[in-house]
Design a protein around this motif. Structure first.
Motif, PDB file in Angstrom:
ATOM      1  N   ASP A 194       0.814  -1.213   0.000  1.00 30.98           N
ATOM      2  CA  ASP A 194       0.000   0.000   0.000  1.00 30.98           C
ATOM      3  C   ASP A 194       0.856   1.275   0.000  1.00 30.98           C
ATOM      4  O   ASP A 194       0.384   2.368   0.278  1.00 30.98           O
ATOM      5  N   PRO A 196       2.565   4.549  -1.234  1.00 27.90           N
ATOM      6  CA  PRO A 196       2.268   5.508  -2.309  1.00 27.90           C
ATOM      7  C   PRO A 196       3.425   5.569  -3.295  1.00 27.90           C
ATOM      8  O   PRO A 196       4.589   5.376  -2.905  1.00 27.90           O
ATOM      9  N   ASN A 230      -1.889   3.940  -5.621  1.00 24.63           N
ATOM     10  CA  ASN A 230      -2.230   3.840  -4.207  1.00 24.63           C
ATOM     11  C   ASN A 230      -2.607   5.204  -3.630  1.00 24.63           C
ATOM     12  O   ASN A 230      -2.169   6.249  -4.118  1.00 24.63           O
ATOM     13  N   LYS A 231      -3.403   5.173  -2.592  1.00 23.56           N
ATOM     14  CA  LYS A 231      -3.802   6.401  -1.897  1.00 23.56           C
ATOM     15  C   LYS A 231      -2.568   7.198  -1.490  1.00 23.56           C
ATOM     16  O   LYS A 231      -1.561   6.644  -1.055  1.00 23.56           O
ATOM     17  N   ASN A 232      -2.653   8.518  -1.653  1.00 28.00           N
ATOM     18  CA  ASN A 232      -1.597   9.470  -1.288  1.00 28.00           C
ATOM     19  C   ASN A 232      -0.403   9.449  -2.231  1.00 28.00           C
ATOM     20  O   ASN A 232       0.640  10.038  -1.925  1.00 28.00           O
ATOM     21  N   ASN A 252      -8.782   7.433  -6.961  1.00 31.35           N
ATOM     22  CA  ASN A 252      -7.777   6.684  -6.210  1.00 31.35           C
ATOM     23  C   ASN A 252      -7.108   7.505  -5.114  1.00 31.35           C
ATOM     24  O   ASN A 252      -6.154   7.042  -4.488  1.00 31.35           O
ATOM     25  N   GLU A 253      -7.633   8.707  -4.871  1.00 25.81           N
ATOM     26  CA  GLU A 253      -7.157   9.579  -3.784  1.00 25.81           C
ATOM     27  C   GLU A 253      -5.663   9.871  -3.901  1.00 25.81           C
ATOM     28  O   GLU A 253      -4.921   9.857  -2.923  1.00 25.81           O
ATOM     29  N   CYS A 254      -5.224  10.135  -5.132  1.00 26.94           N
ATOM     30  CA  CYS A 254      -3.854  10.563  -5.391  1.00 26.94           C
ATOM     31  C   CYS A 254      -3.800  12.082  -5.501  1.00 26.94           C
ATOM     32  O   CYS A 254      -4.836  12.739  -5.603  1.00 26.94           O
TER      33      CYS A 254
END
Length: 421
Positions: A194, A196, A230-232, A252-254
């Motif tokens: 997970d 980033p 991945n997130k962030n 995807n909260e990037c």
């Protein structure tokens, strides 16, 4: 415990005309001078100064500091020629001492410009241990905060890149789609978990064109197919993406890191901030290693977005403040700290800059004073990180001054190796 007194306090949300900050590693109290009580603090009189949170850089290349003034022998006509004749020649020749000394120079320059947190995207011929050398220079010896990764690229030994990121990085570094094969991305996915990623995305149309030509899809679509968003994650530049790619980034909260001064210097275009905002993409601001002056990046972003859309209301101060806040929230979440506000419980990362407002200054126009008053000559007199003073009366320690001078010899030897190849 320290008390910084008689200062204007502004943190993009709160404003105090004449206030004080009590701090050690963290801020314990902020208030108006009329309520200040000295109970044995070490007093720092900040009369005539504005105190604000120190600055953060969301995308940088610390090693690029040794490109300053370097003659590459040709005048590049496109972005690929810039990469091949400048950056790839430079980074491939970097050895351990070069990496460390570039970290010292960059961190000192950033500190003098009020920056105390740097998110770095590193590349060098010496891969193993590179991040530890940067961390020692930036964090241990200069005293700033940093988040580091190594630019995985098919130009390097992939296994070494993967190991360095897996074992030492804060994010997983990838160069750009155009220098990453399918095999490499499968290998990265196998160990990513997970974590980033931090990658250049569609900085030039060449990156997008390469992806469409070889894989029949766009860059962000390719990253999504490999399960890398991945997130962030930080996707830097994103100049030549479309709406579908922006939606993938948001879903995807990037984050997208904007670096407009570098974009103009490389003549690759400007990001479509309006589209990113409409699609719900959160933006950050970096400097792409071009300089340590983040105030110049703030000003340039503010002006170029107005120019891009030929509309003075296309990008406002509130937009810029939102991006600055995103930087602070991002590093706070990912480094386990609290920065970006001058409030009780926040880490003592802030600066003090001499400024006499020539017109009335208050909460509603304070940012205008920063952008059109301080920004053109933004030289903080004092800078604190984690409560420790890294800049005092515009200067770093004598030890750092000596190391900084030594960097000139390091750079000269590096340039000789490059020219000898």
């Amino acid at each position: 415990m320290f008390a910084l007194i008689n200062v204007i306090i502004y943190d993009f949300q709160n404003y105090i005309e004449n206030g004080y900050v009590i701090f050690n590693e963290k801020i314990s109290e902020v208030g108006e001078m009329e309520s200040f009580a000295d109970i044995g603090y070490e007093i720092i009189d900040g009369t005539g100064h504005v105190v604000m949170p120190s600055l953060t850089v969301a995308h940088s290349h610390i090693y690029s500091t040794f490109a300053r003034g370097m003659d590459i022998g040709i005048a590049p006509t496109n972005f690929m020629e810039i990469l091949e004749n400048l950056w790839w020649k430079l980074d491939s020749h970097l050895t351990g001492n070069d990496i460390y000394m570039s970290g010292i120079v960059s961190a000192v320059d950033n500190a003098k410009n009020g920056v105390t947190t740097i998110i770095d995207h590193h590349a060098s011929g010496e891969i193993k241990g590179a991040i530890s050398l940067l961390r020692k220079a930036v964090c241990d010896d200069v005293g700033l905060r940093g988040s580091f990764c190594f630019e995985t690229s098919d130009r390097f030994t992939i296994e070494d890149c993967i190991t360095e990121n897996r074992d030492n990085a804060d994010m997983f570094g990838l160069h750009a789609s155009m220098t990453l094969s399918e095999e490499t991305l499968y290998k990265v996915k196998a160990v990513l978990g997970d974590m980033p990623i931090h990658i250049h995305v569609a900085e030039s149309w060449m990156d997008q064109e390469n992806c469409l030509s070889f894989y029949g899809e766009r860059v962000v679509e390719r990253l999504a197919r490999h399960g890398l968003l991945n997130k962030n994650s930080i996707l830097s530049h994103c100049i030549h993406i479309n709406e579908n790619e922006a939606e993938l980034i948001a879903t995807n909260e990037c984050y997208v890191a904007l670096n407009v001064r570098s974009n103009m210097n490389n003549a690759v275009g400007l990001p479509d901030y309006k589209m990113l905002k409409d699609k719900g993409v959160k933006c950050l601001i970096g400097n792409d290693g071009m300089s340590a002056g983040m105030m110049s990046e703030w000003s340039s972003l503010y002006l170029t977005m107005k120019h891009r859309y030929s509309a003075p209301v296309a990008f406002g101060m509130d937009d810029l403040i939102d991006i600055i806040d995103n930087n602070n929230k991002y590093v706070s979440e990912n480094l386990g700290i609290k920065v970006g506000r001058l409030k009780k419980g926040y880490d003592a990362d802030f600066l003090s800059i001499e400024y006499e407002p020539p017109t009335p200054m208050h909460k509603d126009n304070a940012f205008g004073h920063i952008l059109f008053g301080m920004a053109e000559n933004f030289t903080p007199e004092h800078v604190w990180c984690k409560g420790k003073q890294v800049i005092k009366h515009y200067q770093v320690s004598n030890e750092l001054k000596e190391k900084y001078k030594e960097a000139k010899k390091t750079a000269a030897r590096l340039w000789e190796r490059i020219s000898g190849d």
